[in-house]
Design a protein around this motif. Structure first.
Motif, PDB file in Angstrom:
ATOM      1  N   PRO A   1       0.825  -1.211   0.000  1.00 48.08           N
ATOM      2  CA  PRO A   1       0.000   0.000   0.000  1.00 48.08           C
ATOM      3  C   PRO A   1       0.859   1.261   0.000  1.00 48.08           C
ATOM      4  N   TYR A   2       0.486   2.224  -0.817  1.00 46.93           N
ATOM      5  CA  TYR A   2       1.225   3.480  -0.837  1.00 46.93           C
ATOM      6  C   TYR A   2       0.496   4.570  -0.063  1.00 46.93           C
ATOM      7  N   MET A   3      -0.750   4.291   0.361  1.00 42.08           N
ATOM      8  CA  MET A   3      -1.497   5.301   1.106  1.00 42.08           C
ATOM      9  C   MET A   3      -2.575   4.626   1.952  1.00 42.08           C
ATOM     10  N   VAL A   4      -2.709   5.079   3.200  1.00 46.27           N
ATOM     11  CA  VAL A   4      -3.828   4.675   4.052  1.00 46.27           C
ATOM     12  C   VAL A   4      -4.926   5.706   3.865  1.00 46.27           C
ATOM     13  N   ASN A   5      -6.120   5.230   3.539  1.00 41.47           N
ATOM     14  CA  ASN A   5      -7.163   6.157   3.098  1.00 41.47           C
ATOM     15  C   ASN A   5      -8.519   5.495   3.277  1.00 41.47           C
ATOM     16  N   GLY A   6      -9.326   5.957   4.226  1.00 46.44           N
ATOM     17  CA  GLY A   6     -10.605   5.311   4.504  1.00 46.44           C
ATOM     18  C   GLY A   6     -11.781   5.990   3.834  1.00 46.44           C
ATOM     19  N   LYS A   7     -12.952   5.406   4.022  1.00 48.26           N
ATOM     20  CA  LYS A   7     -14.189   5.941   3.446  1.00 48.26           C
ATOM     21  C   LYS A   7     -14.778   7.038   4.332  1.00 48.26           C
ATOM     22  N   ALA A   8     -15.134   8.153   3.706  1.00 44.28           N
ATOM     23  CA  ALA A   8     -15.714   9.277   4.436  1.00 44.28           C
ATOM     24  C   ALA A   8     -16.828   9.909   3.613  1.00 44.28           C
ATOM     25  N   PRO A   9     -17.832  10.503   4.269  1.00 43.33           N
ATOM     26  CA  PRO A   9     -18.897  11.203   3.543  1.00 43.33           C
ATOM     27  C   PRO A   9     -18.439  12.589   3.110  1.00 43.33           C
ATOM     28  N   ILE A  10     -19.069  13.083   2.058  1.00 46.20           N
ATOM     29  CA  ILE A  10     -18.957  14.486   1.680  1.00 46.20           C
ATOM     30  C   ILE A  10     -20.375  14.968   1.396  1.00 46.20           C
ATOM     31  N   THR A  11     -20.714  16.142   1.922  1.00 47.14           N
ATOM     32  CA  THR A  11     -22.078  16.644   1.829  1.00 47.14           C
ATOM     33  C   THR A  11     -22.047  18.165   1.819  1.00 47.14           C
ATOM     34  N   LYS A  12     -23.206  18.789   1.713  1.00 51.59           N
ATOM     35  CA  LYS A  12     -23.263  20.242   1.850  1.00 51.59           C
ATOM     36  C   LYS A  12     -22.802  20.622   3.255  1.00 51.59           C
TER      37      LYS A  12
ATOM     38  N   GLY B   1     -28.706  19.368  -5.081  1.00 54.81           N
ATOM     39  CA  GLY B   1     -29.791  18.830  -4.266  1.00 54.81           C
ATOM     40  C   GLY B   1     -30.336  17.515  -4.759  1.00 54.81           C
ATOM     41  N   ASN B   2     -29.682  16.898  -5.733  1.00 54.28           N
ATOM     42  CA  ASN B   2     -30.143  15.605  -6.255  1.00 54.28           C
ATOM     43  C   ASN B   2     -29.703  14.430  -5.392  1.00 54.28           C
ATOM     44  N   ALA B   3     -28.817  14.684  -4.449  1.00 57.29           N
ATOM     45  CA  ALA B   3     -28.374  13.669  -3.486  1.00 57.29           C
ATOM     46  C   ALA B   3     -27.935  14.390  -2.222  1.00 57.29           C
ATOM     47  N   ASP B   4     -27.985  13.680  -1.103  1.00 55.31           N
ATOM     48  CA  ASP B   4     -27.589  14.289   0.171  1.00 55.31           C
ATOM     49  C   ASP B   4     -26.086  14.187   0.409  1.00 55.31           C
ATOM     50  N   LEU B   5     -25.480  13.122  -0.043  1.00 57.69           N
ATOM     51  CA  LEU B   5     -24.064  12.925   0.224  1.00 57.69           C
ATOM     52  C   LEU B   5     -23.505  11.835  -0.665  1.00 57.69           C
ATOM     53  N   MET B   6     -22.181  11.738  -0.646  1.00 55.00           N
ATOM     54  CA  MET B   6     -21.472  10.648  -1.308  1.00 55.00           C
ATOM     55  C   MET B   6     -20.447  10.100  -0.335  1.00 55.00           C
ATOM     56  N   ILE B   7     -20.227   8.797  -0.398  1.00 56.35           N
ATOM     57  CA  ILE B   7     -19.137   8.171   0.329  1.00 56.35           C
ATOM     58  C   ILE B   7     -17.971   8.017  -0.637  1.00 56.35           C
ATOM     59  N   SER B   8     -16.801   8.513  -0.246  1.00 50.87           N
ATOM     60  CA  SER B   8     -15.621   8.400  -1.095  1.00 50.87           C
ATOM     61  C   SER B   8     -14.394   8.229  -0.209  1.00 50.87           C
TER      62      SER B   8
END
Length: 262
Positions: free
Chosen positions: A121-132, A189-196
């Motif tokens: 692995p070259y990077m530790v990187n977890g899942k997080a939400p992004i929202t307004k 406003g077509n979605a509340d959030l994304m997990i990335s």
């Protein structure tokens, strides 16, 4: 006694005859490392839609921290890079049929490990939400998100979609094919959030005022990123892992990644 010795000698000779072709066949099987050097070309598959790792530009070229890193690896190997456009839903198939390595923000998963090797692995990187930004306090945990009336938007075929489907049973999950404009759907406003990936949420909040990463330093799920390599090719993996180790030790890795994450 002589008869028994003769039979034993014949048996050993026969075994040697059968073993010789097997050994020769083993020697004839080249590592992908040898093939890449002979062809002076490293074929690299990438979806090209995942800032800051890999982005397919309008002029047909690619940019991103993974692109710069793989260019550095190819230079150390003494070969040229040939970039091959892929997609998340076809990445493994494209990689196996067309490429020597796959890059572009690829999460390490046990499912992918069944079909390919990963570099270290070259990077530790977890899942997080992004929202307004005004909704950050509403989506702090998986339980906060997994409620009726919440819409989660994801790109199809990748680990983000798999995380959403594994964790959200009440929230509505919608798929959006363009990973470069998917974040605009939240602003519209077509979605509340994304997990990335947490690092991408940090990049996108800089690019799109009004969006905020939710606890990127404390992601919802631990994750690692690495490159895909051919399964079973220990020599190729050993070279790539050693290159990465030295790139980190010499500061080459920090220089490249820092240019994209500052």
């Amino acid at each position: 006694m002589l008869h028994r010795v003769a039979l034993t000698t014949m048996a050993l000779s026969a075994a040697a005859l059968f073993a010789l072709p097997a050994a020769q066949a083993q020697e004839a099987v080249s590592s992908r490392l040898d093939v890449v050097q002979k062809q002076a070309k490293l074929r690299v598959c990438t979806p090209g839609d995942y800032r800051p790792f890999s982005l397919h530009k309008p002029d047909g070229g690619f940019e991103g921290l993974d692109i710069d890193l793989v260019q550095s690896a190819a230079k150390a190997l003494g070969v040229q890079v040939e970039l091959v456009k892929s997609s998340w839903s076809t990445l493994m198939k494209d990689f196996q049929e067309k490429c020597d390595v796959a890059v572009g923000g690829i999460s390490v998963t046990l499912e992918r490990q069944k079909s390919a090797f990963f570099t270290a692995p070259y990077m530790v990187n977890g899942k997080a939400p992004i929202t307004k930004c005004e909704n950050v306090s509403k989506y702090q945990t998986v339980a906060d998100i997994d409620k009726p009336g919440v819409t989660v938007i994801e790109n199809p075929g990748g680990s983000n979609e798999r995380f959403a489907r594994a964790n959200f049973k009440q929230a509505r999950i919608v798929l959006y094919n363009d990973n470069t404009t998917i974040f605009d759907e939240i602003l519209k406003g077509n979605a509340d959030l994304m997990i990335s990936e947490s690092v991408e949420t940090l990049v996108q909040q800089k690019l799109r005022p009004g969006l905020c990463a939710v606890n990127p330093d404390k992601p919802l799920q631990y994750g690692e990123m690495a490159w895909l390599l051919p399964r079973g090719d220990a020599s190729f993996k050993a070279w790539m892992d050693q290159w990465l180790h030295l790139a980190k030790a010499t500061g080459e890795y920090d220089r490249i990644v820092g240019a994209w994450l500052r």
